[in-house]
Structures are given as structure tokens and as C-alpha cells.
Write a protein that holds these residues in place. Structure first.
Motif, short mmCIF file in Angstrom:
data_model
loop_
_atom_site.label_atom_id
_atom_site.label_comp_id
_atom_site.label_asym_id
_atom_site.label_seq_id
_atom_site.Cartn_x
_atom_site.Cartn_y
_atom_site.Cartn_z
N GLU A 8 0.87 -1.18 0.00
CA GLU A 8 0.00 0.00 0.00
C GLU A 8 0.90 1.23 0.00
OE1 GLU A 8 -3.89 0.33 2.19
OE2 GLU A 8 -2.72 1.82 3.27
N ALA A 9 0.66 2.12 -0.93
CA ALA A 9 1.48 3.33 -1.04
C ALA A 9 0.63 4.54 -0.69
CB ALA A 9 2.04 3.46 -2.45
N ASP A 10 1.14 5.34 0.22
CA ASP A 10 0.43 6.54 0.67
C ASP A 10 1.24 7.75 0.19
OD1 ASP A 10 -0.78 8.60 1.99
OD2 ASP A 10 -0.67 7.68 3.98
N PHE A 11 0.76 8.41 -0.83
CA PHE A 11 1.48 9.56 -1.38
C PHE A 11 0.99 10.82 -0.66
CE2 PHE A 11 1.61 6.30 -4.57
CZ PHE A 11 2.88 6.40 -5.10
N ARG A 12 1.91 11.53 -0.04
CA ARG A 12 1.51 12.69 0.77
C ARG A 12 2.14 13.97 0.25
NH1 ARG A 12 1.21 11.09 7.06
NH2 ARG A 12 0.04 9.17 6.80
N GLY A 13 1.35 15.01 0.27
CA GLY A 13 1.88 16.34 0.01
C GLY A 13 2.13 16.66 -1.45
N PHE A 14 1.57 15.88 -2.35
CA PHE A 14 1.78 16.16 -3.77
C PHE A 14 0.71 17.11 -4.29
CE2 PHE A 14 4.17 12.30 -3.23
CZ PHE A 14 5.26 12.49 -4.07
N CYS A 19 1.80 13.20 -8.06
CA CYS A 19 1.96 11.90 -7.39
C CYS A 19 1.78 10.76 -8.39
CB CYS A 19 1.03 11.76 -6.21
SG CYS A 19 -0.66 11.47 -6.63
N LEU A 20 0.96 10.96 -9.40
CA LEU A 20 0.78 9.90 -10.40
C LEU A 20 2.06 9.73 -11.21
CD1 LEU A 20 -2.83 10.75 -11.62
CD2 LEU A 20 -2.12 9.14 -9.85
N GLU A 22 5.03 10.48 -10.12
CA GLU A 22 6.04 9.90 -9.22
C GLU A 22 5.79 8.39 -9.06
OE1 GLU A 22 8.43 11.60 -8.73
OE2 GLU A 22 9.27 11.59 -6.72
N ALA A 23 4.52 8.00 -9.01
CA ALA A 23 4.19 6.57 -8.87
C ALA A 23 4.66 5.80 -10.11
CB ALA A 23 2.69 6.40 -8.69
N ARG A 44 -8.38 8.68 -4.16
CA ARG A 44 -7.96 10.06 -3.98
C ARG A 44 -8.31 10.48 -2.56
NH1 ARG A 44 -9.33 15.11 -7.94
NH2 ARG A 44 -8.38 16.65 -6.60
N LYS A 45 -7.40 11.15 -1.88
CA LYS A 45 -7.67 11.54 -0.50
C LYS A 45 -8.71 12.64 -0.45
CE LYS A 45 -3.22 10.25 1.26
NZ LYS A 45 -1.98 10.70 1.86
#
Lengths: 68, 144
Positions: A8-14, A19-20, A22-23, A44-45
Motif C-alpha cells: 500500500e502506497a500513501d502519497f503525501r503532500g503532492f 503523485c501519479l 512519481e508513482a 484520492r484523499k
């Protein structure tokens, strides 16, 4: 990383689509390290989650008036 | 935008251990993952496992622990696919699976950590869970 091999990847602060990108970059490098990753789902958060992480409230924008 | 994503993973090493006279990075990672699993479980790394009858099978890597002296082997197929081999006959299903899962989980964590380092993130590796009846998860945190 779970025992069943899932990640599970939690991308924060993008911002925006960063973030996509970067993923995708991460997935490409992981493949060179012998780890192939298949996305299963992405969520999406919510603005509240983003605010809790960054302390920045998502900007509320007024609707632009339009002429009928 | 920030997202939470889930991925299924598959480990696939370079078909050849030596590439240009050097050990391929995927094989080095597997070596580290196997060593870490052996350390965590109080075992040792070797290159062979035994079955119920005492027959020996040579592998690319193997982990032998006090709980499972027959060991779990890692064999790399010509395609680079990783196959775990062990004989769990006689009640060794759980311990065999645990060693196999540890190796795969450690490999995944190490690969993510190395990839993030290459992307210039500072990386920390930790653990979550792993208490009584709780599955252990490895957490890799990358910060720019």
C-alpha cells in the motif's frame, strides 16, 4: 508491505498530478530492481485528509456567476 | 493531488546472477532479503534444503531455522521467476510459509527502499504490527 506481498502506497503532500507521475517513475525503477507492481486500486484523499497531513485547508472557490 | 494506492507485486530476478562480471542488483537484493529473514528468525543462510526423507536439494539460496531445520529454498528459474521450495510434510506448513513470506516481504521492502533512494528520497525502514496474532507489515518511508 504486507505478508501476502501486497503493497500500500500513501502519497503525501503532492500537488496536481505529481503523485501519479512519481508513482509511474517509482514503478519503472522497481522493475529494474526485480519487483513488478500491478495497481489494484487507488483512492484520492479527501480534502479533510489532505488538510490533516499538510495543515493546509483546500481552497473553497466561489462559483463564477453566469448569465442566463 | 494525494492518493492511497494498493499494488500486487511479483519478484522477478535477472535470469543470470552475474552480469558483466558483477552480481546483478536483483540477486544482491535477494541475498540481503534472505539474510534478513534468517537473522529475524534466528536461522542461517545456506544453499540447500532437505526433505522428510533427508534428501538434499541444492538451491540458489536457502534459509534454515531451528523451527524448520529442513529449510526453505529459493530457486531462480531461467525466466527469472522466483520459486520457493520446501517440504512441509509433518506439520511444517505454517513455519515454512512464514519463512517464505518473510523473504518476499523483505525483498519488496528493500526494493522499494533502493528505488526511493535512487529517486533522492531519504529512506527509513520500520515495522508495524507483528504482535500476538497480528500480521507483521514492513513500512518504508521516503521523504524528499
Amino acid at each position: 508491505m504486507e505478508r501476502d506481498g501486497s503493497v500500500e502506497a500513501d502519497f503525501r503532500g503532492f500537488v496536481g498530478d505529481d503523485c501519479l507521475e512519481e508513482a509511474e517513475r517509482l514503478a519503472g525503477i522497481l522493475a529494474r530492481f526485480g519487483l513488478e507492481v500491478d495497481p489494484v486500486r487507488a483512492r484520492r484523499k479527501t480534502p479533510a485528509e489532505i488538510e490533516a497531513e499538510t495543515g493546509v485547508e483546500e481552497e473553497e472557490r466561489d462559483r463564477v456567476p453566469t448569465r442566463e | 493531488m494525494s492518493v492511497i494506492s494498493s499494488y500486487r507485486t511479483r519478484i522477478r530476478l535477472s535470469p543470470e546472477r552475474l552480469v558483466g562480471g558483477e552480481v546483478d542488483p536483483t540477486w544482491r537484493l535477494m541475498e540481503e532479503a534472505v539474510q534478513a529473514a534468517a537473522d529475524e528468525l534466528g536461522g542461517r543462510v545456506t544453499d540447500r534444503i532437505t526433505d522428510y526423507y533427508g534428501r538434499v536439494t541444492v538451491c540458489d539460496f536457502a534459509v534454515v531455522t531451528p523451527e524448520f531445520p529442513r529449510g526453505v529454498g529459493v530457486r531462480v528459474e531461467p525466466s527469472g521467476e522466483v520459486v520457493f521450495i520446501y517440504d512441509h510434510y509433518g506439520g511444517y506448513q505454517r513455519v515454512g510459509a512464514e519463512i517464505r513470506e518473510r523473504i518476499a516481504q523483505n525483498y519488496t521492502a528493500l526494493a522499494v527502499a533502493r528505488a526511493l533512494e535512487q529517486m533522492n528520497y531519504s529512506v527509513e525502514i520500520g515495522e508495524a504490527g507483528g504482535g500476538r496474532g497480528e500480521a507483521r507489515a514492513v513500512v518504508v518511508r521516503g521523504t524528499l
